[in-house]
Design an enzyme around this catalytic site. Structure first.
Site, PDB file in Angstrom:
ATOM      1  N   TYR A   1       0.267  14.039   0.599  1.00 21.12           N
ATOM      2  CA  TYR A   1      -0.206  14.687   1.827  1.00 21.12           C
ATOM      3  C   TYR A   1      -0.075  16.212   1.736  1.00 21.12           C
ATOM      4  O   TYR A   1       0.196  16.876   2.732  1.00 21.12           O
ATOM      5  CB  TYR A   1       0.534  14.122   3.057  1.00 21.12           C
ATOM      6  CG  TYR A   1       0.475  12.609   3.112  1.00 21.12           C
ATOM      7  CD1 TYR A   1      -0.741  11.971   3.381  1.00 21.12           C
ATOM      8  CD2 TYR A   1       1.582  11.809   2.832  1.00 21.12           C
ATOM      9  CE1 TYR A   1      -0.828  10.572   3.381  1.00 21.12           C
ATOM     10  CE2 TYR A   1       1.507  10.418   2.837  1.00 21.12           C
ATOM     11  CZ  TYR A   1       0.295   9.813   3.113  1.00 21.12           C
ATOM     12  OH  TYR A   1       0.210   8.450   3.125  1.00 21.12           O
TER      13      TYR A   1
ATOM     14  N   ARG B   1       2.225  20.354   6.149  1.00 22.09           N
ATOM     15  CA  ARG B   1       3.271  19.457   6.653  1.00 22.09           C
ATOM     16  C   ARG B   1       4.383  20.165   7.448  1.00 22.09           C
ATOM     17  O   ARG B   1       4.770  19.674   8.507  1.00 22.09           O
ATOM     18  CB  ARG B   1       3.878  18.621   5.518  1.00 22.09           C
ATOM     19  CG  ARG B   1       2.850  17.755   4.773  1.00 22.09           C
ATOM     20  CD  ARG B   1       3.500  16.692   3.902  1.00 22.09           C
ATOM     21  NE  ARG B   1       4.072  15.644   4.708  1.00 22.09           N
ATOM     22  CZ  ARG B   1       5.348  15.520   4.969  1.00 22.09           C
ATOM     23  NH1 ARG B   1       6.204  16.344   4.447  1.00 22.09           N
ATOM     24  NH2 ARG B   1       5.781  14.567   5.765  1.00 22.09           N
TER      25      ARG B   1
ATOM     26  N   GLU C   1       0.829  -1.222   0.000  1.00 18.25           N
ATOM     27  CA  GLU C   1       0.000   0.000   0.000  1.00 18.25           C
ATOM     28  C   GLU C   1       0.855   1.260   0.000  1.00 18.25           C
ATOM     29  O   GLU C   1       0.782   2.072   0.921  1.00 18.25           O
ATOM     30  CB  GLU C   1      -0.885   0.025   1.253  1.00 18.25           C
ATOM     31  CG  GLU C   1      -1.780  -1.150   1.441  1.00 18.25           C
ATOM     32  CD  GLU C   1      -2.371  -1.198   2.850  1.00 18.25           C
ATOM     33  OE1 GLU C   1      -1.912  -0.444   3.746  1.00 18.25           O
ATOM     34  OE2 GLU C   1      -3.275  -2.004   3.047  1.00 18.25           O
ATOM     35  N   PRO C   2       1.666   1.462  -1.014  1.00 18.86           N
ATOM     36  CA  PRO C   2       2.475   2.685  -1.015  1.00 18.86           C
ATOM     37  C   PRO C   2       1.650   3.911  -1.393  1.00 18.86           C
ATOM     38  O   PRO C   2       0.779   3.847  -2.256  1.00 18.86           O
ATOM     39  CB  PRO C   2       3.521   2.404  -2.107  1.00 18.86           C
ATOM     40  CG  PRO C   2       2.835   1.470  -3.050  1.00 18.86           C
ATOM     41  CD  PRO C   2       1.888   0.636  -2.225  1.00 18.86           C
TER      42      PRO C   2
ATOM     43  N   ARG D   1       3.075   7.739  -0.372  1.00 16.20           N
ATOM     44  CA  ARG D   1       4.087   8.777  -0.549  1.00 16.20           C
ATOM     45  C   ARG D   1       5.123   8.412  -1.617  1.00 16.20           C
ATOM     46  O   ARG D   1       5.509   9.266  -2.410  1.00 16.20           O
ATOM     47  CB  ARG D   1       4.797   9.000   0.793  1.00 16.20           C
ATOM     48  CG  ARG D   1       5.715  10.187   0.813  1.00 16.20           C
ATOM     49  CD  ARG D   1       6.561  10.208   2.095  1.00 16.20           C
ATOM     50  NE  ARG D   1       5.820   9.921   3.286  1.00 16.20           N
ATOM     51  CZ  ARG D   1       5.300  10.827   4.110  1.00 16.20           C
ATOM     52  NH1 ARG D   1       5.460  12.110   3.858  1.00 16.20           N
ATOM     53  NH2 ARG D   1       4.640  10.449   5.192  1.00 16.20           N
TER      54      ARG D   1
ATOM     55  N   CYS E   1      -2.681  34.296   9.650  1.00 17.73           N
ATOM     56  CA  CYS E   1      -2.408  35.013  10.898  1.00 17.73           C
ATOM     57  C   CYS E   1      -2.000  34.069  12.019  1.00 17.73           C
ATOM     58  O   CYS E   1      -2.705  33.914  13.023  1.00 17.73           O
ATOM     59  CB  CYS E   1      -3.635  35.812  11.288  1.00 17.73           C
ATOM     60  SG  CYS E   1      -4.012  37.023  10.032  1.00 17.73           S
ATOM     61  N   GLU E   2      -0.899  33.402  11.842  1.00 16.52           N
ATOM     62  CA  GLU E   2      -0.321  32.539  12.878  1.00 16.52           C
ATOM     63  C   GLU E   2       1.171  32.481  12.659  1.00 16.52           C
ATOM     64  O   GLU E   2       1.615  32.369  11.504  1.00 16.52           O
ATOM     65  CB  GLU E   2      -0.831  31.094  12.747  1.00 16.52           C
ATOM     66  CG  GLU E   2      -2.261  30.916  13.084  1.00 16.52           C
ATOM     67  CD  GLU E   2      -2.586  29.474  13.502  1.00 16.52           C
ATOM     68  OE1 GLU E   2      -1.670  28.752  13.939  1.00 16.52           O
ATOM     69  OE2 GLU E   2      -3.750  29.117  13.393  1.00 16.52           O
TER      70      GLU E   2
HETATM   71  N1  LLP Z   1      -1.416   1.914   4.578  1.00 15.78           N
HETATM   72  C1  LLP Z   1      -1.923   2.380   5.734  1.00 15.78           C
HETATM   73  C2  LLP Z   1      -2.733   1.503   6.574  1.00 15.78           C
HETATM   74  C3  LLP Z   1      -1.669   3.721   6.122  1.00 15.78           C
HETATM   75  O1  LLP Z   1      -2.147   4.178   7.269  1.00 15.78           O
HETATM   76  C4  LLP Z   1      -0.857   4.550   5.296  1.00 15.78           C
HETATM   77  C5  LLP Z   1      -0.572   5.940   5.661  1.00 15.78           C
HETATM   78  C6  LLP Z   1      -0.367   4.011   4.089  1.00 15.78           C
HETATM   79  C7  LLP Z   1      -0.662   2.679   3.780  1.00 15.78           C
HETATM   80  C8  LLP Z   1       0.467   4.821   3.135  1.00 15.78           C
HETATM   81  O2  LLP Z   1       1.636   5.225   3.729  1.00 15.78           O
HETATM   82  P1  LLP Z   1       2.774   5.920   2.833  1.00 15.78           P
HETATM   83  O3  LLP Z   1       3.287   4.897   1.848  1.00 15.78           O
HETATM   84  O4  LLP Z   1       2.163   7.068   2.135  1.00 15.78           O
HETATM   85  O5  LLP Z   1       3.805   6.322   3.804  1.00 15.78           O
HETATM   86  N2  LLP Z   1       0.069  12.916   6.626  1.00 15.78           N
HETATM   87  C9  LLP Z   1       1.333  12.293   6.947  1.00 15.78           C
HETATM   88  C10 LLP Z   1       1.367  10.836   6.560  1.00 15.78           C
HETATM   89  C11 LLP Z   1       0.246  10.017   7.132  1.00 15.78           C
HETATM   90  C12 LLP Z   1       0.272   8.577   6.702  1.00 15.78           C
HETATM   91  C13 LLP Z   1      -0.981   7.872   7.078  1.00 15.78           C
HETATM   92  N3  LLP Z   1      -1.037   6.489   6.698  1.00 15.78           N
HETATM   93  C14 LLP Z   1       2.455  13.103   6.310  1.00 15.78           C
HETATM   94  O6  LLP Z   1       2.191  14.126   5.683  1.00 15.78           O
HETATM   95  O7  LLP Z   1       3.608  12.758   6.454  1.00 15.78           O
END
Ligand code: LLP
Length: 430
Positions: free
Chosen positions: A375, A312, A273-274, A276, A346-347
């Site tokens: 994100y 972020r 499940e990629p 990012r 305004c922060e």
């Molecule tokens: N699978 C599950 C169950 C997840 O919770 C997530 C991300 C992914 C896959 C995908 O993860 P990735 O490959 O994108 O790292 N908003 C945060 C990141 C939150 C990630 C939440 N879950 C940021 O901006 O860094």
């Protein structure tokens, strides 16, 4: 490798000059490269060659329909965490049987919607949810394919807010609870559970937490099988980091080697499940300098993008590289000290970069904030009544607006003034 580079001194997204897009849509805007997304996807699937692997794009990273569609066209499935993301994935052409649904708080309504849509699998995170899924499935005459998300209690060594695989995190079920959950599932009429899943966090830059988590997944798989449970499917999550700065995240081959080493011989279908990794480097946020202000201690570059567009840096102290769209004259820049790139909100927390080494910039200059494809837009808000900004997708020499700029009127349309407060058009009653 990304497809954002300077050509003849001007930043291009693939073959399109970024200022051309800015002229067409105004600033700020998100800009994505199809080629980078597809290159990342193909690299991911290639590294997993030989394994029975399916890649489910984690829609939460960037849920624009055109982005999901790009991955659908390449053959990806979708990992969703809400009915909204499920609907988007279906609308973008991901077949229902290539959608997995995760998350700790799926309501009965959401479970029912997922079952009716006929999605591939629902990952369960608690006993209560397992029972609810069975009830809901029975009520609609379906049998739900479930997976159990286990919490392997490993430290992903990433930012505290995006680590998910420690005992103190809300995600998954303790490993020692897994046998009881499988016994329970076997007794419930509405579910069939033959899958385990794990996701330990996001932006992992170290390989060893993966090794530890997958080793524990292997152990629990063997233990469950020895107890007579069928386990034919493992979902290995996402989380592979990207280089925002000087990080050196594990390369795909190293990651795939860990997968093979730990779970390659278990005769299981594997899911990934990629999020990012596929979209992070495929996007930039383009903003225009509004003013430059020399404060008592430092230089502030005030841009038209803000924390509501990209949260972020504020939320995770995240670093995003800033580059000028017109290549900077490095000799002229050499003497400048560091500066903060801030927005108009305004922060004091409203910054896109702190103490960064921006070259000489002047009012009207365009800047690009790199690695903003994941994100970024999805976490934006309309704080300070700033409308949502456009998203643009580039494909070779062409580009398309894939989300237009919201108007203030559209945002206000959701709201209503109750009668008792009087008609604002009649001020004497107000
Ligand atoms: N699978 C599950 C169950 C997840 O919770 C997530 C991300 C992914 C896959 C995908 O993860 P990735 O490959 O994108 O790292 N908003 C945060 C990141 C939150 C990630 C939440 N879950 C940021 O901006 O860094």
């Amino acid at each position: 490798m990304t497809h954002f580079s300077h050509k003849a001194g001007i930043l291009h997204a693939e073959d399109v000059a970024v200022p051309t897009i800015a002229d067409a849509v105004g600033t700020p805007f998100y800009c994505y490269s199809s080629a980078t997304m597809l290159a990342r996807y193909h690299a991911y699937t290639k590294a997993l060659a030989g394994l029975r692997a399916t890649v489910y794009y984690a829609v939460k990273a960037n849920s624009n329909l055109a982005v999901i569609r790009t991955f659908a066209g390449a053959g990806a499935g979708a990992d969703v965490v809400s009915v909204g993301e499920m609907q988007r994935s279906l609308a973008a052409g991901i077949p229902a049987d290539k959608i997995v649904f995760a998350g700790v708080g799926k309501t009965r309504e959401e479970l029912a919607a997922a079952l009716k849509a006929g999605i591939h699998q629902i990952n369960i995170e608690s006993e209560a949810e397992l029972r609810a899924l069975s009830d809901v499935a029975q009520a609609i005459g379906a049998k739900a394919t479930a997976g159990l998300r286990v919490n392997p209690d490993v430290d992903a060594r990433t930012h505290a807010k995006i680590t998910t695989g420690r005992k103190e995190n809300k995600f998954g079920i303790d490993l020692d609870e897994a046998p009881r959950m499988f016994t329970l599932a076997a007794s419930l009429p509405g579910v069939s559970m033959t899958s385990l899943s794990v996701h330990i966090g996001s932006q992992l830059t170290d390989i060893s937490p993966y090794r530890d988590a997958y080793a524990r997944l292997r152990d629990i798989t063997l233990e469950l099988r020895a107890a007579g449970h069928r386990i034919d499917h493992l979902d290995l999550g996402g989380g592979l980091g990207i280089a925002y700065d000087a990080e050196t995240p594990p390369n795909l081959e190293a990651y795939a080697a860990i997968v093979r080493e730990q779970v390659g011989d278990l005769d299981c279908a594997l899911s990934f499940e990629p999020g990012r990794y596929l979209v992070g480097d495929a996007g930039i946020l383009v903003t225009r300098v509004v003013y430059v202000k020399q404060g008592g201690e430092k230089r502030f570059v005030i841009a038209d993008a803000a924390m509501n567009d990209l949260i972020r840096p504020t939320l995770y102290e995240a670093y995003h590289e800033i580059v000028t769209v017109a290549e900077a004259n490095s000799a002229a820049s050499a003497t400048l000290g560091s500066c903060d790139l801030v927005g108009p909100i305004c922060e004091s927390g409203d910054y896109l970069a702190k103490d960064c080494a921006l070259p000489v910039v002047a009012e009207g200059d365009l800047l690009a904030i790199r690695s903003a494809g994941a994100y970024g837009a999805v976490m934006s808000s309309t704080y300070n009544s700033r409308p949502l900004i456009p998203e643009v997708l580039v494909n070779a020499g062409g580009f398309a607006v894939i989300r237009r700029r919201q108007s203030v009127e559209e945002a206000m349309d959701l709201e209503q003034i109750p009668d008792w407060l009087g008609d604002p058009a009649e001020p004497e009653r107000g």
